[in-house]
Motif scaffolding. Structure first.
Motif, PDB file in Angstrom:
ATOM      1  N   LEU A 556     -11.984 -30.561 -12.946  1.00 41.17           N
ATOM      2  CA  LEU A 556     -12.539 -29.537 -13.824  1.00 41.17           C
ATOM      3  C   LEU A 556     -13.755 -30.120 -14.534  1.00 41.17           C
ATOM      4  O   LEU A 556     -13.666 -31.195 -15.143  1.00 41.17           O
ATOM      5  CB  LEU A 556     -11.501 -29.080 -14.851  1.00 41.17           C
ATOM      6  N   LEU A 557     -14.876 -29.420 -14.457  1.00 40.70           N
ATOM      7  CA  LEU A 557     -16.136 -29.882 -15.030  1.00 40.70           C
ATOM      8  C   LEU A 557     -16.545 -28.960 -16.171  1.00 40.70           C
ATOM      9  O   LEU A 557     -16.295 -27.754 -16.124  1.00 40.70           O
ATOM     10  CB  LEU A 557     -17.244 -29.898 -13.967  1.00 40.70           C
ATOM     11  N   GLN A 558     -17.207 -29.540 -17.176  1.00 46.11           N
ATOM     12  CA  GLN A 558     -17.788 -28.744 -18.254  1.00 46.11           C
ATOM     13  C   GLN A 558     -19.295 -28.962 -18.258  1.00 46.11           C
ATOM     14  O   GLN A 558     -19.767 -30.104 -18.365  1.00 46.11           O
ATOM     15  CB  GLN A 558     -17.208 -29.109 -19.616  1.00 46.11           C
ATOM     16  N   VAL A 559     -20.023 -27.838 -18.170  1.00 41.61           N
ATOM     17  CA  VAL A 559     -21.480 -27.861 -18.216  1.00 41.61           C
ATOM     18  C   VAL A 559     -21.887 -26.912 -19.334  1.00 41.61           C
ATOM     19  O   VAL A 559     -21.688 -25.692 -19.220  1.00 41.61           O
ATOM     20  CB  VAL A 559     -22.113 -27.433 -16.874  1.00 41.61           C
ATOM     21  N   ASP A 560     -22.424 -27.462 -20.420  1.00 38.80           N
ATOM     22  CA  ASP A 560     -22.682 -26.662 -21.619  1.00 38.80           C
ATOM     23  C   ASP A 560     -21.370 -25.994 -22.055  1.00 38.80           C
ATOM     24  O   ASP A 560     -20.388 -26.661 -22.350  1.00 38.80           O
ATOM     25  CB  ASP A 560     -23.782 -25.640 -21.385  1.00 38.80           C
ATOM     26  N   ARG A 561     -21.334 -24.657 -22.021  1.00 37.45           N
ATOM     27  CA  ARG A 561     -20.129 -23.925 -22.436  1.00 37.45           C
ATOM     28  C   ARG A 561     -19.413 -23.265 -21.260  1.00 37.45           C
ATOM     29  O   ARG A 561     -18.606 -22.363 -21.448  1.00 37.45           O
ATOM     30  CB  ARG A 561     -20.497 -22.886 -23.498  1.00 37.45           C
ATOM     31  N   GLU A 562     -19.733 -23.717 -20.043  1.00 32.55           N
ATOM     32  CA  GLU A 562     -19.091 -23.178 -18.841  1.00 32.55           C
ATOM     33  C   GLU A 562     -18.173 -24.219 -18.224  1.00 32.55           C
ATOM     34  O   GLU A 562     -18.470 -25.419 -18.229  1.00 32.55           O
ATOM     35  CB  GLU A 562     -20.147 -22.764 -17.812  1.00 32.55           C
ATOM     36  N   LEU A 563     -17.037 -23.740 -17.681  1.00 32.96           N
ATOM     37  CA  LEU A 563     -16.103 -24.594 -16.958  1.00 32.96           C
ATOM     38  C   LEU A 563     -16.172 -24.274 -15.478  1.00 32.96           C
ATOM     39  O   LEU A 563     -16.204 -23.100 -15.083  1.00 32.96           O
ATOM     40  CB  LEU A 563     -14.676 -24.387 -17.476  1.00 32.96           C
ATOM     41  N   MET A 564     -16.209 -25.325 -14.664  1.00 40.72           N
ATOM     42  CA  MET A 564     -16.258 -25.184 -13.207  1.00 40.72           C
ATOM     43  C   MET A 564     -15.150 -26.016 -12.591  1.00 40.72           C
ATOM     44  O   MET A 564     -14.827 -27.095 -13.101  1.00 40.72           O
ATOM     45  CB  MET A 564     -17.610 -25.667 -12.655  1.00 40.72           C
ATOM     46  N   ARG A 565     -14.611 -25.524 -11.476  1.00 42.65           N
ATOM     47  CA  ARG A 565     -13.580 -26.274 -10.753  1.00 42.65           C
ATOM     48  C   ARG A 565     -14.136 -26.671  -9.392  1.00 42.65           C
ATOM     49  O   ARG A 565     -14.669 -25.840  -8.661  1.00 42.65           O
ATOM     50  CB  ARG A 565     -12.312 -25.448 -10.584  1.00 42.65           C
ATOM     51  N   VAL A 566     -13.995 -27.940  -9.031  1.00 44.04           N
ATOM     52  CA  VAL A 566     -14.506 -28.450  -7.754  1.00 44.04           C
ATOM     53  C   VAL A 566     -13.647 -27.919  -6.614  1.00 44.04           C
ATOM     54  O   VAL A 566     -12.419 -28.085  -6.621  1.00 44.04           O
ATOM     55  CB  VAL A 566     -14.528 -29.990  -7.743  1.00 44.04           C
ATOM     56  N   ARG A 577     -19.286 -28.145  -4.118  1.00 45.33           N
ATOM     57  CA  ARG A 577     -19.163 -26.695  -4.238  1.00 45.33           C
ATOM     58  C   ARG A 577     -18.102 -26.424  -5.303  1.00 45.33           C
ATOM     59  O   ARG A 577     -17.020 -27.003  -5.267  1.00 45.33           O
ATOM     60  CB  ARG A 577     -18.748 -26.077  -2.905  1.00 45.33           C
ATOM     61  N   VAL A 578     -18.434 -25.523  -6.220  1.00 46.35           N
ATOM     62  CA  VAL A 578     -17.573 -25.301  -7.381  1.00 46.35           C
ATOM     63  C   VAL A 578     -17.256 -23.815  -7.536  1.00 46.35           C
ATOM     64  O   VAL A 578     -17.993 -22.952  -7.064  1.00 46.35           O
ATOM     65  CB  VAL A 578     -18.236 -25.817  -8.675  1.00 46.35           C
ATOM     66  N   GLU A 579     -16.125 -23.558  -8.190  1.00 44.12           N
ATOM     67  CA  GLU A 579     -15.766 -22.206  -8.619  1.00 44.12           C
ATOM     68  C   GLU A 579     -16.283 -22.038 -10.033  1.00 44.12           C
ATOM     69  O   GLU A 579     -15.957 -22.813 -10.934  1.00 44.12           O
ATOM     70  CB  GLU A 579     -14.248 -22.025  -8.579  1.00 44.12           C
ATOM     71  N   ARG A 580     -17.108 -21.011 -10.264  1.00 41.55           N
ATOM     72  CA  ARG A 580     -17.822 -20.862 -11.526  1.00 41.55           C
ATOM     73  C   ARG A 580     -16.996 -20.053 -12.546  1.00 41.55           C
ATOM     74  O   ARG A 580     -16.222 -19.162 -12.189  1.00 41.55           O
ATOM     75  CB  ARG A 580     -19.163 -20.154 -11.296  1.00 41.55           C
ATOM     76  N   GLY A 581     -17.196 -20.362 -13.821  1.00 37.11           N
ATOM     77  CA  GLY A 581     -16.615 -19.575 -14.901  1.00 37.11           C
ATOM     78  C   GLY A 581     -15.094 -19.498 -14.872  1.00 37.11           C
ATOM     79  O   GLY A 581     -14.525 -18.418 -15.067  1.00 37.11           O
TER      80      GLY A 581
END
Length: 776
Positions: A556-566, A577-581
């Motif tokens: 699980l990644l955090q970019v600014d205020r968004e979370l993404m899953r690899v 490639r990530v799943e956004r939001g």
């Protein structure tokens, strides 16, 4: 006119005064200890209470009988009963003056008093105090109400009553407790309970309860058998549980199948271990006896049949026979009364207890939430006891009266309503009554034997059945619904899991655990961050990093205020490639060089008592989770019942001002400059940081506000500017500077403070006594 022995005052009024002692001076529970000569002079005790007086007074007042050398239970019970009756029924006193009639009287003598106004017609009073007047011309007498019946009990009562006690070893006329239709794994009596809707609207359910009542006794054609009072105990070869006392009694059967009352109840102290045998000796039966029955129990008032023997014998061996739901003959039994009440907190294990406290396992209660309710020991040591809750904290209850048997780690307890609701009375072995239909709520059902006069068996000794409305606990037919939850910040590095609830209570009765997964960034440890290699739109699935990161599928990644899953990685580790939001965050645009941070994962399992949800205790459930110096970006939570796991509920905190919930570690650093302020470098001695810390906020305050301009101070770490704080003219407090972007304080760093500017000139003041606080 010479017709009265009560002196009158000068006004003609009689000097008689009728009064009673205050509640605090009238004990309604008396206790005494004795050495039982019939049981190898072992220490024992008797405690008797007047329940009607307790209810009327609203409290229990205890006292000790002033007697020593009592040889056995029978005499100890009679002496205790005498003091109890004299304390309650004898709490009426008269005081008056008399003349020559006092001659020859002494304290302890009986006098008969007639006084129509008070309803006295040759009413007996015992003189307790005499006070002579001047020259003994008058005497003031104080008398206490007297009844011969109290002293008859003290002397042993009538021969018939003595014979009755010799036959069955019972004291008083209250019947023995009834029992259930079967015994559970712990040996507790369980009623048979069926339920059906009482009306079409479903607002109430009708409970159909089955129990076992004793036979009234038709008068057997043979006398009560005799049994030796010293049973033989063997510690091997059997299966009888030890570490306790077992009580035995025997009854005889005539040729017509009629059963006698019980013999003396004898006690067998069985040592710890599970292979014990108890052998009853010196059994003696009269001619015409066709068989006998043996009863056993852990309380002499509650015995269950363990054997039905044809013929007679001089001994009987109990190697661990199973108890049956069958009761001895009880001529005092007339009917059974049933009561019910609601449980407020499910069954909980005892961690510790003292004479007047009890601590439960895993509790986190609101203080005094269950004040005036009752705590009942349902299993283990001290089972059956019930005490009123005076108050409690997070996990410890203070009870009104001392435990007779102090619970320990083997015990379990519940919290229930203090008052019982009358349900029904019956002379059959089945009863029906209605209760409100509240699925998932646990109710307690108490069945009590009663005689023809309404005297009931002891409530604590009577069987208590716990029933979950809508089906027995374990009746969930599907996985639980998705739960709601929240995380609350507690400070000092703790976050609390609380606010757990459901849209419906269907399938929540057997929930035994909940699983919390926290996604967070460690703000004082080694953080895994990489800059974006290029700008990213809100719709792109592939992101590039400026350096190899070694991302794994599921990260699980955090970019600014968004979370993404690899979802997928690429060779080289710089593309993914990530799943956004995900987890409730919002996909957004990110510029070149924006930091990408891999979040850590912590899993916590929250234990729940079966039946918690739907009870009033569920609303105050809170589980502390220690997580210091972290920024929580998201959390996931699901619960598990006997069927399986619920859907997972997610909560996202990445959109907060600080990009998450920050936990810190607790405490603060304080920098102080005394006196009038002036521009000064290193205005305070260096302050050493003992370990890595994250800063919550920085504030400044002065005792005297600056006038004519602002006060500006700078915090430095290892000589480098860390943050500036400004106190405006006429103000004594600065605005808070958030520590979210200030960076952590490294262990071994030195913190100093510079005063950069103060107001100068005519009609200005620089400010006085500066304090800078860094909350960590």
């Amino acid at each position: 006119g010479g017709t009265t022995g009560i002196l009158r005052r000068a006004s003609g009024e009689p000097s008689l005064r009728v009064w009673s002692r205050t509640t605090a001076e009238s004990p309604n529970r008396w206790s005494v200890e004795f050495q039982n000569s019939f049981n190898e002079y072992q220490q024992d005790s008797v405690s008797l209470a007047d329940m009607d007086d307790m209810l009327a007074a609203g409290q229990e007042l205890s006292a000790t009988v002033p007697a020593i050398g009592l040889p056995h239970f029978d005499q100890a019970a009679r002496v205790t009963r005498f003091h109890l009756m004299k304390s309650i029924e004898g709490n009426r006193y008269v005081e008056f003056e008399t003349g020559p009639q006092a001659l020859g009287l002494r304290p302890g003598d009986l006098i008969a008093l007639t006084y129509v106004k008070e309803g006295f017609d040759r009413t007996l009073f015992r003189i307790v105090r005499m006070t002579p007047g001047e020259n003994f011309t008058t005497t003031r007498l104080v008398g206490q109400k007297h009844k011969d019946e109290w002293y008859d009990m003290l002397a042993g009562g009538s021969l018939e009553a003595q014979e009755r006690r010799q036959q069955n070893g019972r004291w008083g006329l209250a019947p023995r407790p009834v029992t259930g239709i079967e015994l559970d794994a712990e040996g507790r009596a369980v009623f048979g309970v069926e339920e059906e809707l009482a009306d079409e609207a479903g607002s109430a359910v009708r409970l159909k309860v089955q129990y076992v009542k004793p036979e009234g006794g038709a008068g057997a054609g043979v006398p009560v058998p005799m049994v030796g009072l010293s049973p033989e105990v063997q510690t091997s070869g059997g299966s009888l549980k030890g570490g306790r006392s077992w009580y035995y009694a025997v009854s005889a059967m005539d040729v017509d199948g009629r059963e006698t009352e019980l013999s003396f109840v004898l006690r067998a102290s069985v040592p710890a271990g599970g292979a014990n045998i108890v052998k009853l000796l010196e059994l003696s039966f009269a001619a015409g006896t066709a068989g006998f029955r043996v009863y056993r129990g852990e309380n002499p008032s509650a015995l269950l049949r363990i054997a039905d023997v044809a013929g007679i014998a001089s001994t009987f061996t109990d190697g661990g026979l199973a108890g049956q739901c069958a009761l001895p003959v009880d001529a005092n039994f007339d009917h059974a009364r049933f009561y019910w009440r609601t449980e407020l907190m499910p069954e909980t294990a005892v961690v510790a207890a003292t004479a007047k406290t009890l601590t439960g396992a895993g509790l986190s209660m609101t203080a005094n939430e269950f004040r005036s309710a009752v705590v009942r020991i349902t299993a283990g040591k001290g089972a059956g006891q019930e005490r009123v809750v005076l108050g409690h904290g997070v996990d410890t209850f203070d009870v009104q009266t001392e435990w007779t048997t102090v619970p320990d780690g083997t015990s379990e307890f519940v919290i229930a309503e203090a008052g019982w609701r009358f349900a029904a009375a019956t002379r059959t072995e089945r009863v029906e009554f209605e209760v409100p239909n509240r699925p998932g709520v646990q109710v307690q059902i108490s069945g009590r034997a009663s005689d023809v006069s309404g005297n009931e068996a002891d409530a604590e000794m009577s069987p208590l059945h716990r029933h979950v409305l809508g089906g027995q606990a374990g009746g969930d037919r599907d996985v639980p619904p998705k739960p709601a939850f929240m995380l609350a910040m507690a400070g000092s590095g703790e976050v609390w899991l609380t606010g757990i609830g459901f849209e419906t209570l269907d399938n929540t009765a057997t929930i035994g655990s909940g699983t919390l997964v926290v996604r967070y960034a460690d703000e004082v440890g080694e953080r895994e961050q990489w800059p974006l290699a290029g700008a990213v739109t809100a719709a792109e699935e592939w992101i590039g990093l400026a350096e190899a990161a070694g991302l794994m599928v599921g990260d699980l990644l955090q970019v600014d205020r968004e979370l993404m899953r690899v979802v997928e990685g690429a060779p080289g580790g710089q593309m993914a490639r990530v799943e956004r939001g995900v987890l409730g965050s919002t996909a957004s645009i990110h510029a070149l060089g924006t930091e990408v941070e891999r979040l850590k994962r912590m899993m916590v399992v929250a234990p729940f008592q079966a039946g918690l949800f739907g009870s009033s205790a569920s609303g105050s459930y809170a589980l502390p989770v220690t997580l210091k110096n972290a920024r929580i970006a998201a959390a996931e939570f699901y619960v598990t019942n006997r069927i399986g796991d619920s859907e997972t509920e997610a909560a996202c905190y990445a959109g907060f001002v600080d990009r998450g919930l920050r936990t810190y570690a607790g405490g603060q650093f304080t920098l102080q400059v005394e006196g009038d302020l002036a521009v000064e470098a290193s205005a305070t001695p260096p302050l050493m940081v003992e370990e890595n810390r994250t800063v919550a906020e920085v504030r400044a305050a002065v005792a005297e506000a600056p006038v004519g301009g602002s006060l500006l101070a700078r915090v430095r770490v290892n000589g480098q500017a860390y943050c500036d704080v400004t106190i405006a003219s006429g103000q004594r407090m600065s605005a808070a500077v958030s520590g979210a972007e200030l960076g952590r304080l490294e262990a071994g760093s030195e913190i100093t403070l510079d005063v950069l500017s103060v107001p100068v000139g005519v009609a200005t003041r620089p400010g006085r006594n500066l304090t800078v606080m860094m909350r960590v």
